[in-house]
Scaffold this motif. Structure first.
Motif, PDB file in Angstrom:
ATOM      1  N   GLY A  48       0.821  -1.210   0.000  1.00  0.00           N
ATOM      2  CA  GLY A  48       0.000   0.000   0.000  1.00  0.00           C
ATOM      3  C   GLY A  48       0.853   1.258   0.000  1.00  0.00           C
ATOM      4  N   LEU A  49       1.961   1.233   0.745  1.00  0.00           N
ATOM      5  CA  LEU A  49       2.861   2.386   0.779  1.00  0.00           C
ATOM      6  C   LEU A  49       3.497   2.628  -0.582  1.00  0.00           C
ATOM      7  CD1 LEU A  49       4.391   4.564   2.368  1.00  0.00           C
ATOM      8  CD2 LEU A  49       6.087   2.817   2.966  1.00  0.00           C
ATOM      9  N   VAL A  50       3.870   1.547  -1.271  1.00  0.00           N
ATOM     10  CA  VAL A  50       4.461   1.686  -2.605  1.00  0.00           C
ATOM     11  C   VAL A  50       3.461   2.316  -3.568  1.00  0.00           C
ATOM     12  CG1 VAL A  50       5.337   0.410  -4.596  1.00  0.00           C
ATOM     13  CG2 VAL A  50       6.088  -0.202  -2.297  1.00  0.00           C
ATOM     14  N   LEU A  51       2.225   1.842  -3.545  1.00  0.00           N
ATOM     15  CA  LEU A  51       1.195   2.402  -4.431  1.00  0.00           C
ATOM     16  C   LEU A  51       0.941   3.868  -4.099  1.00  0.00           C
ATOM     17  CD1 LEU A  51      -1.374  -0.554  -4.567  1.00  0.00           C
ATOM     18  CD2 LEU A  51       0.230   0.177  -6.357  1.00  0.00           C
ATOM     19  N   ALA A  52       0.911   4.200  -2.814  1.00  0.00           N
ATOM     20  CA  ALA A  52       0.673   5.590  -2.420  1.00  0.00           C
ATOM     21  C   ALA A  52       1.809   6.491  -2.906  1.00  0.00           C
ATOM     22  CB  ALA A  52       0.538   5.679  -0.900  1.00  0.00           C
ATOM     23  N   LEU A  53       3.053   6.021  -2.811  1.00  0.00           N
ATOM     24  CA  LEU A  53       4.196   6.812  -3.276  1.00  0.00           C
ATOM     25  C   LEU A  53       4.169   6.986  -4.795  1.00  0.00           C
ATOM     26  CD1 LEU A  53       7.105   5.443  -1.058  1.00  0.00           C
ATOM     27  CD2 LEU A  53       6.057   7.705  -0.962  1.00  0.00           C
ATOM     28  N   VAL A  54       3.735   5.956  -5.517  1.00  0.00           N
ATOM     29  CA  VAL A  54       3.644   6.070  -6.979  1.00  0.00           C
ATOM     30  C   VAL A  54       2.610   7.121  -7.361  1.00  0.00           C
ATOM     31  CG1 VAL A  54       2.960   4.864  -9.088  1.00  0.00           C
ATOM     32  CG2 VAL A  54       4.438   3.726  -7.434  1.00  0.00           C
ATOM     33  N   VAL A  55       1.451   7.090  -6.693  1.00  0.00           N
ATOM     34  CA  VAL A  55       0.403   8.083  -6.976  1.00  0.00           C
ATOM     35  C   VAL A  55       0.877   9.483  -6.594  1.00  0.00           C
ATOM     36  CG1 VAL A  55      -1.932   8.831  -6.379  1.00  0.00           C
ATOM     37  CG2 VAL A  55      -1.453   6.397  -6.738  1.00  0.00           C
ATOM     38  N   TRP A  56       1.498   9.598  -5.426  1.00  0.00           N
ATOM     39  CA  TRP A  56       1.987  10.909  -4.977  1.00  0.00           C
ATOM     40  C   TRP A  56       3.037  11.461  -5.932  1.00  0.00           C
ATOM     41  CZ3 TRP A  56       6.992  12.279  -3.437  1.00  0.00           C
ATOM     42  CH2 TRP A  56       7.121  13.553  -2.869  1.00  0.00           C
ATOM     43  N   GLY A  57       3.972  10.607  -6.363  1.00  0.00           N
ATOM     44  CA  GLY A  57       5.015  11.060  -7.261  1.00  0.00           C
ATOM     45  C   GLY A  57       4.492  11.509  -8.607  1.00  0.00           C
ATOM     46  N   GLN A  66       3.282  15.229  -8.328  1.00  0.00           N
ATOM     47  CA  GLN A  66       4.203  16.276  -7.912  1.00  0.00           C
ATOM     48  C   GLN A  66       5.093  16.701  -9.084  1.00  0.00           C
ATOM     49  OE1 GLN A  66       4.045  17.583  -4.791  1.00  0.00           O
ATOM     50  NE2 GLN A  66       2.309  16.189  -4.468  1.00  0.00           N
ATOM     51  N   ASN A  67       5.692  17.887  -8.948  1.00  0.00           N
ATOM     52  CA  ASN A  67       6.633  18.310  -9.978  1.00  0.00           C
ATOM     53  C   ASN A  67       7.962  17.579  -9.801  1.00  0.00           C
ATOM     54  OD1 ASN A  67       8.356  19.850  -8.089  1.00  0.00           O
ATOM     55  ND2 ASN A  67       6.637  21.270  -8.003  1.00  0.00           N
ATOM     56  N   LEU A  68       8.786  17.629 -10.844  1.00  0.00           N
ATOM     57  CA  LEU A  68      10.001  16.824 -10.859  1.00  0.00           C
ATOM     58  C   LEU A  68      10.977  17.217  -9.757  1.00  0.00           C
ATOM     59  CD1 LEU A  68      11.334  14.553 -12.473  1.00  0.00           C
ATOM     60  CD2 LEU A  68      12.444  16.292 -13.879  1.00  0.00           C
ATOM     61  N   SER A  69      11.080  18.506  -9.442  1.00  0.00           N
ATOM     62  CA  SER A  69      12.024  18.939  -8.415  1.00  0.00           C
ATOM     63  C   SER A  69      11.657  18.391  -7.048  1.00  0.00           C
ATOM     64  CB  SER A  69      12.078  20.474  -8.376  1.00  0.00           C
ATOM     65  OG  SER A  69      10.794  21.015  -8.083  1.00  0.00           O
ATOM     66  N   ALA A 129      13.948  15.820  -4.890  1.00  0.00           N
ATOM     67  CA  ALA A 129      14.336  16.174  -3.529  1.00  0.00           C
ATOM     68  C   ALA A 129      13.991  15.051  -2.555  1.00  0.00           C
ATOM     69  CB  ALA A 129      13.657  17.476  -3.110  1.00  0.00           C
ATOM     70  N   PHE A 130      12.805  14.480  -2.712  1.00  0.00           N
ATOM     71  CA  PHE A 130      12.392  13.357  -1.863  1.00  0.00           C
ATOM     72  C   PHE A 130      13.300  12.150  -2.095  1.00  0.00           C
ATOM     73  CE2 PHE A 130       9.860   9.474  -1.235  1.00  0.00           C
ATOM     74  CZ  PHE A 130       9.508   9.630   0.097  1.00  0.00           C
TER      75      PHE A 130
END
Length: 234
Positions: free
Chosen positions: A136-145, A148-151, A155-156
């Motif tokens: 679930g964390l991996v899917l959430a990070l994929v959606v969040w990324g 977001q903009n590339l910078s 940075a993350f």
């Protein structure tokens, strides 16, 4: 000095992000390679860093600088800059090529890093609830990324990969003497004229080695293999 330092910092961050040298992810894959000596696989891994950083990244930089598209003060992200630079040389299909290549690269990287993460997690615990939370964390990070903009994403990634590097560098420091012993054994066999050095675990009896992977008499084990059978089938 400030300009040079800034260029070095940016180069190191992007270089590590590209080749993952020192992060401890590539050894997970290299460890399953069937080689006669671990030093041989180490040479291959070192060459992959050279190929990625010094060849591919340098070619990309030269393409941008020599295309004529780049001008000082350009505020677009690196992907747009690369797309437009390639398009200025080969035509509009260059933008499509970069987009397709980047899509395939991103997709395979997500699968690759997820696979490594799940394997590492299963080494620590077999709890299915923990595994589902990780997915679930991996899917959430994929959606969040993707939102977001590339910078922000870079940075993350810089922060998380720095944490990963610190952990791996501690492990590398602890294994430094062992690594030197293995490397010296490989180099000595090469200097003696051996084309393919063979790792003999009897020379490293003080280490906790897997004798099935590294037998004490590698020459005898090789002779025990069935003759006339292709190596791929064995």
């Amino acid at each position: 000095a400030g300009l040079l330092g800034s260029a070095i910092v940016m180069g190191v961050k992007r270089g590590v992000f590209a080749n993952e040298a020192g992060l401890g992810s590539a050894p997970n894959v290299a460890a399953v390679a069937a080689v006669k000596h671990p030093g041989a696989q180490g040479v291959v891994q070192a060459f992959s860093v050279f190929l990625d950083t010094f060849v591919i990244c340098t070619c990309t930089a030269l393409l941008i600088l020599l295309s004529g598209f780049y001008t000082p003060g350009f505020e677009g992200d690196g992907i747009v800059l690369t797309q437009n630079s390639l398009a200025a040389v080969v035509g509009d299909w260059g933008r499509v090529f970069v987009s397709v290549a980047l899509s395939l690269f991103v997709f395979t990287c997500i699968l690759y890093n997820y696979y490594l993460g799940e394997n590492s997690l299963q080494f620590l615990t077999r709890n299915r609830t923990v595994l589902m939370l990780f997915r679930g964390l991996v899917l959430a990070l994929v959606v969040w990324g993707s939102m977001q903009n590339l910078s922000t994403v870079f940075a993350f990634a810089d922060i998380t990969m720095t944490c990963l590097a610190f952990v791996n560098l501690v492990a590398m420091a602890m294994l430094f003497k062992v690594g030197l012993r293995v490397m010296r054994d490989y180099d000595e066999q090469r200097r003696a004229g051996v084309d393919q050095p063979v790792f003999d675990s009897r020379k490293f009896a003080d280490l906790d080695l897997d004798l099935k992977a590294w037998p004490a008499e590698p020459s005898a084990a090789a002779q025990a293999e069935p003759q006339g059978v292709p190596a791929a089938q064995r």
